[in-house]
Write an enzyme that holds these catalytic residues in place. Structure first.
Site, PDB file in Angstrom:
ATOM      1  N   LYS A  45       0.844  -1.204   0.000  1.00  0.00           N
ATOM      2  CA  LYS A  45       0.000   0.000   0.000  1.00  0.00           C
ATOM      3  C   LYS A  45       0.881   1.257   0.000  1.00  0.00           C
ATOM      4  O   LYS A  45       0.567   2.240  -0.684  1.00  0.00           O
ATOM      5  CB  LYS A  45      -0.936  -0.009   1.218  1.00  0.00           C
ATOM      6  N   GLN A  89      -4.876  -1.780   9.489  1.00  0.00           N
ATOM      7  CA  GLN A  89      -4.561  -3.073   8.868  1.00  0.00           C
ATOM      8  C   GLN A  89      -5.098  -4.219   9.741  1.00  0.00           C
ATOM      9  O   GLN A  89      -4.849  -4.260  10.939  1.00  0.00           O
ATOM     10  CB  GLN A  89      -3.034  -3.196   8.686  1.00  0.00           C
ATOM     11  N   ASP A 112     -11.416   2.319   3.500  1.00  0.00           N
ATOM     12  CA  ASP A 112     -11.610   0.865   3.337  1.00  0.00           C
ATOM     13  C   ASP A 112     -13.083   0.541   3.114  1.00  0.00           C
ATOM     14  O   ASP A 112     -13.427  -0.548   2.666  1.00  0.00           O
ATOM     15  CB  ASP A 112     -11.143   0.123   4.604  1.00  0.00           C
TER      16      ASP A 112
END
Ligand code: NAP
Length: 263
Positions: A45, A89, A112
Site C-alpha cells: 500500500k 490493517q 476501506d
C-alpha cells in the site's frame, strides 16, 4: 488488457489527477504488531501511494497495545486535518475488538469502506466492478453468483452487483452441493471468495461465456499463492492469483483516498 496492465495505466491516470490537486492527499495506515502478511500488505500500500504521489503515513504500534490506547490513537488521526484517509490493517491481536476499531474510524476517512455510515465502496468489490466494466462486461440482467458472504467481500460484492442490475445469488457453507452446482452452471459471472484452494474445479460445469473472478488467497503445498479456482477452467475470462483481485483492491484504495482528499 491484463489486470497488471490495467492497474498500471490506472495508476498513471491517478498520478496525473494528484498533480492537479490543491494538496498532496494523505493516507494514514495504522498497523498493530508484526504479522508477516500484514507487513507485506502495508508495504504494498505504501509503494502504491508513492507511485501516484499520495503521502502514506505508517503508524506502527506494538502487539501489546491496549484497546483503549489504540482507539485514542485512531481518534488522534480522526482529528488531524492533514489526514484524508485512515485505514487500520487487519487482523488485529485477539484482545482488540475489530468491530470497535471499525466503528472508531471516522466514516469520512474510512477509505476501506468498513464503517456502517461510510460513503466509500469497499475496495475489493469496487475494484472488481471497475475492472470488469473496463473489459466491457455488461452487468445488466446477468446471472451473478457470489460464493462467500463475509462483510468485507461477499456481502458488499452482492450489493454492488445488484446495483449494476445483475440477478444475484449468494452461496455459502450451508449451500447444498447440488444447488452450488446448479447456480455455478447457470452463472454468467462467478465471484468466488471462500478461501479454499481449488474450490472451483472441473467437477463443476460452466457456461463457456462465463467470467470467474477469483478473490481467494491460499498457499499450496509448495507455499505458492493460489486462488479458490483451479487455473485454466473452461470459461471466457478467469482472473489470476497472484496478479488479480489483490491488485484491483489496492487500486481501489488509492481511488478512495483521492475521493476523500477532494471532499
Ligand atoms: P471469510 O470471512 O472467511 O468468509 C469466507 C466465506 O466463504 C464465508 O461466507 C463462508 O460461508 C464461505 N465458505 C466457506 N466454506 C465454504 C464452502 N465449503 N462452500 C461455500 N462457501 C463456503 O473470508 P473473506 O474475508 O471473505 O475472504 C475470502 C477469501 O478472499 C480469503 O482467501 C481471503 O484471503 C481472500 N481475500 C482476498 C482479497 C484480495 O484483495 N484479493 C481481499 C479480501 C479477502 P459461511 O458464511 O457459511 O461460513
Amino acid at each position: 488488457m491484463t489486470i497488471k496492465e490495467y492497474v498500471a495505466s490506472e495508476k498513471l491516470r491517478l498520478a496525473e489527477e494528484v498533480k492537479g490537486m490543491d494538496h498532496v492527499p494523505c493516507l494514514a495506515i495504522i498497523q498493530v504488531g508484526d504479522v508477516p502478511a500484514s507487513n507485506a500488505y502495508v508495504r504494498g500500500k505504501i509503494k502504491d501511494c508513492g507511485e501516484v504521489g499520495v503521502d502514506a503515513r505508517h503508524l506502527r504500534f506494538p502487539e501489546e497495545i491496549a484497546e483503549e490506547e489504540l482507539l485514542s490513537e485512531i481518534q488522534k488521526c480522526n482529528d488531524d486535518p492533514s489526514i484524508d484517509g485512515l485505514i487500520v490493517q487487519l487482523p488485529l491481536p485477539k484482545h482488540i475488538s475489530e468491530a470497535k476499531v471499525k466503528l472508531a474510524v471516522d466514516a469520512r476517512l474510512d477509505v476501506d469502506g468498513f464503517h456502517p455510515l461510510t460513503s466509500f465502496v469497499p475496495c475489493t468489490p469496487k475494484g472488481i466492478v471497475d475492472y470488469l466494466r473496463s473489459e466491457g462486461f455488461d452487468f445488466t440482467g446477468k446471472n451473478a453468483v457470489v460464493i462467500g458472504r463475509s462483510n468485507i467481500v461477499g456481502k458488499p460484492m452482492a450489493h454492488l452487483l445488484l446495483k449494476e442490475n445483475c440477478n444475484v445469488t449468494v452461496l455459502h457453507s450451508k449451500t447444498k452441493q447440488e444447488d452450488m452446482a446448479f447456480y455455478v452452471g447457470h452463472a454468467d459471472l462467478i465471484v468466488v471468495a471462500v478461501g479454499r484452494l481449488g474450490f472451483l474445479d472441473e467437477r463443476f460445469t460452466y457456461k463457456p461465456s462465463a467470467v470467474i473472478v477469483d478473490v481467494g488467497i491460499n498457499r499450496n503445498e509448495e507455499g505458492k499463492l493460489k486462488g479458490d479456482a483451479k487455473e485454466g477452467l473452461p470459461v471466457a475470462l478467469q482472473t489470476p492469483v497472484p496478479g488479480g483481485v489483490g491488485l484491483l483492491t489496492r487500486l481501489s484504495l488509492l481511488k478512495n483516498v483521492l475521493i476523500a482528499a477532494k471532499k
